[in-house]
Design a protein around this motif. Structure first.
Motif, mmCIF file in Angstrom:
data_model
loop_
_atom_site.group_PDB
_atom_site.id
_atom_site.type_symbol
_atom_site.label_atom_id
_atom_site.label_comp_id
_atom_site.label_asym_id
_atom_site.label_seq_id
_atom_site.Cartn_x
_atom_site.Cartn_y
_atom_site.Cartn_z
ATOM 1 N N LEU A 9 0.864 -1.177 0.000
ATOM 2 C CA LEU A 9 0.000 0.000 0.000
ATOM 3 C C LEU A 9 0.900 1.227 0.000
ATOM 4 O O LEU A 9 1.538 1.541 1.004
ATOM 5 N N GLU A 77 2.134 -1.753 4.537
ATOM 6 C CA GLU A 77 1.523 -0.424 4.439
ATOM 7 C C GLU A 77 2.586 0.646 4.574
ATOM 8 O O GLU A 77 3.292 0.722 5.585
ATOM 9 N N ILE A 79 1.989 4.166 3.498
ATOM 10 C CA ILE A 79 1.375 5.431 3.114
ATOM 11 C C ILE A 79 1.470 6.393 4.288
ATOM 12 O O ILE A 79 1.959 6.041 5.359
ATOM 13 N N GLU A 83 -5.424 8.146 8.304
ATOM 14 C CA GLU A 83 -6.359 7.498 7.385
ATOM 15 C C GLU A 83 -5.932 7.786 5.951
ATOM 16 O O GLU A 83 -5.379 8.841 5.670
ATOM 17 N N GLY A 85 -4.874 4.638 6.213
ATOM 18 C CA GLY A 85 -4.019 3.537 6.614
ATOM 19 C C GLY A 85 -4.645 2.622 7.656
ATOM 20 O O GLY A 85 -4.598 1.390 7.545
ATOM 21 N N TYR A 88 -7.491 0.540 6.132
ATOM 22 C CA TYR A 88 -6.950 -0.483 5.231
ATOM 23 C C TYR A 88 -6.383 -1.674 6.020
ATOM 24 O O TYR A 88 -6.669 -2.834 5.705
ATOM 25 N N LEU A 89 -5.581 -1.383 7.042
ATOM 26 C CA LEU A 89 -4.962 -2.476 7.780
ATOM 27 C C LEU A 89 -5.984 -3.251 8.604
ATOM 28 O O LEU A 89 -5.878 -4.477 8.747
ATOM 29 N N THR A 101 3.588 -2.338 8.943
ATOM 30 C CA THR A 101 3.420 -0.914 8.685
ATOM 31 C C THR A 101 4.660 -0.107 9.052
ATOM 32 O O THR A 101 5.424 -0.484 9.931
ATOM 33 N N ASN A 103 3.883 3.339 9.300
ATOM 34 C CA ASN A 103 3.103 4.560 9.497
ATOM 35 C C ASN A 103 3.044 4.916 10.984
ATOM 36 O O ASN A 103 2.176 4.460 11.714
ATOM 37 N N MET A 106 -0.272 6.926 12.364
ATOM 38 C CA MET A 106 -1.403 6.017 12.471
ATOM 39 C C MET A 106 -1.212 5.028 13.610
ATOM 40 O O MET A 106 -2.119 4.800 14.418
#
Length: 423
Positions: A9, A77, A79, A83, A85, A88-89, A101, A103, A106
């Protein structure tokens, strides 16, 4: 043998690094996992952008198409932002995928929710890349948590800030000049606020707090200060006195409360993070059995971050991954006479003039006047230092590692008290 199917992602700097790492280390991964790892799909914002990818890879702007990949096992992930993120996860876990991830924003806000969901579903959340790029902080703490209790965490978590402070000291340059250099080298973004104001390190500290203690302090209670007010003049005096200024993220659990901060702090040569320079990150963990453990490595960048995500992949997909152990509540209160003691530390106070009044003990250890500013190294109670910080005309730096509990009698206060006026 069927390959392990994965999806990405985001295909920015980190996403490209993961894709490259999986290709260049395909043989090593196959030796470890017994299967080839293949990226089957990549979620992007713009499908029309030209990318050098294997022909079979699905390029899509629709997350549902990613979830519909037959036999999908892992979702990386990479990104930016809270959100989409988190959504999606969360959906990927519901679908039965492991998720990995990078991120930090997040995960600082929603990590506990994702971890709880993954545990209930028998899945795994990898988040090594959220804290310090290629420095294996998360896995190191997780391993320590098998037996040890974590008492405190102290870390350099932002490579940009560390690079700026290092070069201000070593080259004698002002803040702005080094910031421009960091941007030119790709160490700092065009908008560097997240790094230099301490937001990036703050989110990472909250992730480490959740891991180490099973919870985080109230975010508004965490003292956060960036490095923008650190001057070349200050760094010069600190250097002469044997100190380096580091932007430290620190958290300690003291009985039923947290003491936490993200701010510039002075360290001397005895401090474990004294030699961590440029874009390096490092963490010192104080534990019940192992004592102080320090881990150091690259803090950011395409391949260091990708390395953390790929290592998470091997961690979950090996036959018997280590089960994440929940941290039990701590009820440590070994000092039943704590009310008879006060916490005393060392601080550097800087101002055009400095005055001490009242009954708190203040011991002046060193002083210097430079370019119309008074620099004082003092020993005092934490309460005194807190009051000093509230004075906008003063700059106050804590000296890390000098805290001690001290039984203070009134006659001692009278001896130690020194009043300094209009220096």
């Amino acid at each position: 043998m069927a390959p392990i199917k994965a999806a990405l992602l985001g295909f920015g700097t980190v996403g490209q690094g993961v894709y490259e790492a999986l290709k260049t280390h395909r043989e090593q991964l196959q030796n470890v996992l017994g299967k080839e790892v293949v990226i089957e799909g990549i979620l992007v914002k713009d499908r029309s952008k030209k990318r050098e990818l294997d022909e079979h890879v699905l390029i899509t702007t629709d997350f549902d198409e990613i979830l519909n990949i037959d036999g999908l096992e892992v979702v990386f992930e990479a990104i930016v932002g809270e959100e989409p993120g988190f959504t999606y996860l969360s959906r990927a876990l519901d679908k039965g995928c492991h998720v990995i991830t990078a991120n930090k924003v997040m995960f600082a806000k929603h990590g506990r929710s994702l971890l709880d969901k993954a545990e209930a579903l028998g899945r795994y959340v990898g988040y090594e890349a959220t804290t310090a790029g290629g420095t294996p902080i998360i896995r190191s703490i997780s391993q320590l948590l098998q037996v040890n209790e974590i008492h405190a965490v102290e870390a350099i978590l932002n490579g940009t800030s560390n690079y700026i402070l290092t070069n201000m000291r070593e080259k004698g340059l002002p803040f702005h000049d080094v910031l421009v250099s960091a941007q030119e080298l790709g160490y700092a973004e065009a908008d560097p606020a997240s790094d230099i104001e301490g937001h990036d390190a703050f989110y990472k500290l909250m992730i480490l707090s959740e891991l180490s203690f099973g919870e985080t302090p109230k975010w508004e209670d965490v003292e956060r200060k960036g490095i923008t007010e650190v001057t070349r003049e200050q760094i010069s005096v600190f250097k002469d006195w044997g100190y380096k200024v580091k932007h430290l993220a620190r958290i300690r659990r003291d009985r039923d409360q947290f003491i936490s901060s993200v701010k510039p702090v002075l360290v001397d040569a005895d401090h474990p993070l004294y030699g961590v320079e440029d874009v390096q990150n490092a963490i010192t963990v104080e534990t019940s059995l192992a004592g102080k453990v320090t881990v150091q490595g690259a803090g950011a960048g395409r391949l260091p971050t990708a390395s953390a995500m790929v290592e998470d992949l091997t961690y979950v997909l090996q036959p018997q991954p280590v089960t994440r152990k929940k941290k039990t509540e701590q009820h440590a209160d070994n000092n039943s006479e704590s009310t008879d003691f006060t916490t005393v530390g060392e601080y550097v106070v800087i101002g055009s003039s400095v005055s001490f009044h009242g009954t708190d003990d203040v011991q002046i250890l060193k002083q210097e006047i430079k370019e119309e500013h008074v620099f004082l190294l003092i020993e005092c109670q934490v309460s005194t230092a807190t009051l000093l910080k509230e004075n906008p005309e003063l700059a106050v730096y804590e000296v890390a590692g000098k805290e001690k509990n001290k039984k203070v009698e009134q006659e001692q206060k009278d001896v130690l008290l020194k009043k300094v006026t209009n220096l």
